[in-house]
Design a protein around this motif. Structure first.
Motif, PDB file in Angstrom:
ATOM      1  N   THR A   1       1.016  -2.226  -1.279  1.00 22.36           N
ATOM      2  CA  THR A   1       1.678  -2.905  -2.391  1.00 22.36           C
ATOM      3  C   THR A   1       1.715  -4.412  -2.168  1.00 22.36           C
TER       4      THR A   1
ATOM      5  N   LEU B   1      -3.745  -1.473 -13.398  1.00 22.32           N
ATOM      6  CA  LEU B   1      -2.975  -2.414 -12.587  1.00 22.32           C
ATOM      7  C   LEU B   1      -3.604  -3.804 -12.574  1.00 22.32           C
ATOM      8  N   SER B   2      -4.923  -3.852 -12.585  1.00 21.56           N
ATOM      9  CA  SER B   2      -5.620  -5.138 -12.530  1.00 21.56           C
ATOM     10  C   SER B   2      -5.461  -5.952 -13.811  1.00 21.56           C
TER      11      SER B   2
ATOM     12  N   VAL C   1       0.257   3.647 -10.909  1.00 19.87           N
ATOM     13  CA  VAL C   1      -0.566   3.124 -11.995  1.00 19.87           C
ATOM     14  C   VAL C   1      -2.003   2.995 -11.507  1.00 19.87           C
TER      15      VAL C   1
ATOM     16  N   GLN D   1       8.547  -6.729  -8.644  1.00 19.88           N
ATOM     17  CA  GLN D   1       8.606  -5.712  -7.602  1.00 19.88           C
ATOM     18  C   GLN D   1       9.990  -5.667  -6.966  1.00 19.88           C
TER      19      GLN D   1
ATOM     20  N   LEU E   1       4.246  -5.137 -14.987  1.00 15.17           N
ATOM     21  CA  LEU E   1       4.676  -4.001 -14.166  1.00 15.17           C
ATOM     22  C   LEU E   1       6.075  -4.275 -13.647  1.00 15.17           C
TER      23      LEU E   1
ATOM     24  N   PRO F   1       3.878   0.941  -7.434  1.00 14.50           N
ATOM     25  CA  PRO F   1       2.689   0.447  -8.142  1.00 14.50           C
ATOM     26  C   PRO F   1       1.495   1.389  -8.045  1.00 14.50           C
ATOM     27  N   THR F   2       1.441   2.183  -6.969  1.00 16.49           N
ATOM     28  CA  THR F   2       0.312   3.106  -6.818  1.00 16.49           C
ATOM     29  C   THR F   2       0.344   4.220  -7.852  1.00 16.49           C
TER      30      THR F   2
ATOM     31  N   LYS G   1       4.367  -9.261 -12.717  1.00 17.55           N
ATOM     32  CA  LYS G   1       4.712  -8.178 -11.801  1.00 17.55           C
ATOM     33  C   LYS G   1       6.099  -8.439 -11.224  1.00 17.55           C
TER      34      LYS G   1
ATOM     35  N   ASN H   1      -5.722   1.770 -10.682  1.00 20.70           N
ATOM     36  CA  ASN H   1      -6.165   0.417 -10.352  1.00 20.70           C
ATOM     37  C   ASN H   1      -6.758  -0.314 -11.553  1.00 20.70           C
TER      38      ASN H   1
ATOM     39  N   ASN I   1      -1.127  -6.564  -3.250  1.00 23.94           N
ATOM     40  CA  ASN I   1      -1.335  -6.794  -4.681  1.00 23.94           C
ATOM     41  C   ASN I   1      -0.712  -8.098  -5.164  1.00 23.94           C
TER      42      ASN I   1
END
Length: 510
Positions: free
Chosen positions: A361, A336-337, A331, A344, A51, A328-329, A342, A333, A364
């Protein structure tokens, strides 16, 4: 103030790798890069997906560019979805300006300017390699999910595919599937009912409307031949660099259905065709999906389920997926998992909703003794990011606020002459420029319907002719009978006849 020696030791242990790697930059402590604290990502784990998130202008595109460059340098092909049209510059060398020199001095890495082998691709008629797929290649289940059909309609779609397979009628484009729907509703209704069971006309009507909705987003440009071959994404040039395939999608930003249709088709095709790779030392292909929210915002639940399933399974084929988005929200869950790397970038806390999103966020990411994650996210500068990856054993690395290196290629778009130069020298552009419209379900059924119509016309003409002949016979019989009757009456009533009769009677009574 956190202890620098302890921080350096943590980063070195967390990001040291024995195999091939990509060095993204140097970890920062208290806002400054720490010498020797390099943030490395093993190539071995880049099929575990990733991500890249952050607000507009924080450097997401440049991070994507850095990853693509180093993958190409390591002989790994890349596919990038270029929604905004700002990735084409990767084909040309960058320019070492003063701010780049200063940045690389801080992070302790040399800067090298160079370009990379590029193919420009598209779903529409803009210049580049045309990508297409046939309806048959989707299959009934996937095509039904694209249209968001219910169980009854999905069953009808399966019947359509079976009927076309049984009768050697290829389903190549949307006009084929529309023609079959019209046929089984009208002229072929009895035939389908005999062989496959009764089909509701209300269901076929609803399916036809869904296809028309897809057509309105120019999906007819995507469905058809010549189908794109997945092997053409896996090319490596003579220098051993993987091709960077840039999917130019600037003209379909307002057509999310077409975008999600293409992505799901492509991922399914890659998954079905590529062999299992197991725990390989490097990925076979890495795909970057910019503005990923366009896939998820308009996707139905069944479509989201399908995407989530493919994300879970496709890494075993040596394929890595990277989603690039603002938050990220964006995508789900479930997806995302599954993401190992990642990156950010900064988020901005302008409203109470923004602050809640930032706290969510921050949760995570791994807990860090060196950072207050929710605060750092709002304080990152352009070209800085919080990073956590997977090490060679698949264990998450410590969270590292990182000053990223600069891209080696141009941080701007290509000019029109440069785009033409790439396309004119491309073997794939020539290969996929041809549009093939061979005989398929539409043409076959059109002929069949014409034959049925002609037969019905002949039958109607024959019946009309028989009816006409019957009328003529009746008229002749009636006319002949009428003439004889008139002749008899005329004879009987004539004077000669009467005299003759009376003459005979006179002789008899004499």
């Amino acid at each position: 103030m956190a202890d620098t020696a302890q921080f350096l030791d943590t980063i070195i242990k967390g990001y040291t790798t024995k195999g091939d790697k990509i060095t993204l930059g140097t970890a920062m402590l208290n806002g400054e890069p720490v010498e020797g604290a390099y943030v490395n990502v093993p190539l071995k784990t880049l099929n575990r997906h990733g991500l890249i998130a952050g607000a507009t202008g924080t450097g997401k595109t440049k991070t994507l560019q850095i990853l693509a460059e180093h993958l190409s340098d390591n002989g790994i092909p890349v596919l990038m979805m270029d929604i905004k049209g700002d990735l084409s510059g990767i084909a040309k060398p960058g320019e070492e300006k003063s701010f780049i020199t200063e940045r690389h001095a801080k992070i302790g890495l040399p800067y090298e300017a160079k370009g990379f082998p590029v193919e420009l691709m598209g779903l529409s008629k803009q210049d580049g390699v045309r990508l297409r797929s046939t309806v048959s290649e989707f299959g009934p289940v996937l095509f039904s999910r694209v249209l968001d059909l219910n169980d009854t309609q999905t069953g009808i779609m399966s019947v359509i595919f079976k009927y076309c397979d049984d009768n050697n009628m290829p389903l190549l484009d949307l006009k084929d599937i529309k023609k079959v729907l019209q046929y089984i509703t009208d002229e072929g209704k009895d035939e389908i009912e005999r062989e496959y069971g009764r089909i509701s006309t209300s269901s076929t009507g609803a399916m036809l409307r869904r296809i028309i909705e897809l057509e309105q987003q120019d999906a007819n440009l995507f469905f058809g031949e010549l189908s794109f071959e997945i092997d053409d994404l896996m090319r490596i040039n003579d220098e051993g660099k993987g091709y960077v395939n840039i999917m130019r999608l600037t003209d379909i930003q307002d057509k999310p259905k077409l975008f999600s249709t293409f992505m799901l088709s492509l991922l399914a095709e890659i998954y079905n065709q590529m062999p299992e790779k197991g725990d390989a030392d490097r990925p076979e292909l890495v795909i970057f999906i910019d503005e990923a929210h366009l896939i998820f915002d308009e996707a139905s639940k069944t479509l989201l389920d399908q995407i989530e399933t493919i994300v879970k399974l496709i890494r075993s084929k040596g394929v890595g997926l990277f989603f690039v988005t603002q938050n990220p929200t964006d995508v789900p869950n479930g997806v995302l998992s599954q993401l190992g790397l990642k990156v950010q970038h900064a988020l901005r806390a302008f409203t109470a909703t923004d602050r809640k999103a930032i706290k969510l966020t921050a949760e995570n990411y791994p807990i860090s003794e060196f950072y207050k994650t929710d605060e750092v996210i709002t304080q990152l500068g352009t070209g800085e990011a919080l990073i956590t990856a997977l090490n060679e054993k698949g264990i998450p690395t410590p969270l590292a606020a990182t000053m990223l290196r600069a891209p080696m290629s141009r941080m701007d778009i290509l000019t029109e002459p440069e785009i033409s130069e790439i396309n004119n020298s491309s073997r794939l552009v020539k290969k996929y420029a041809q549009e093939i419209d061979r005989e398929s379900a539409c043409e076959i059924l059109t002929k069949k319907i014409e034959g049925i119509t002609a037969q019905q016309q002949q039958e109607a003409e024959r019946k009309a002719e028989e009816k006409t002949d019957s009328k003529k016979t009746t008229t002749r019989t009636s006319s002949t009978g009428s003439t004889i009757e008139k002749q008899i009456i005329k004879t009987v009533t004539s004077a000669t006849f009467i005299r003759g009769v009376f003459g005979v009677l006179n002789k008899m009574f004499k």
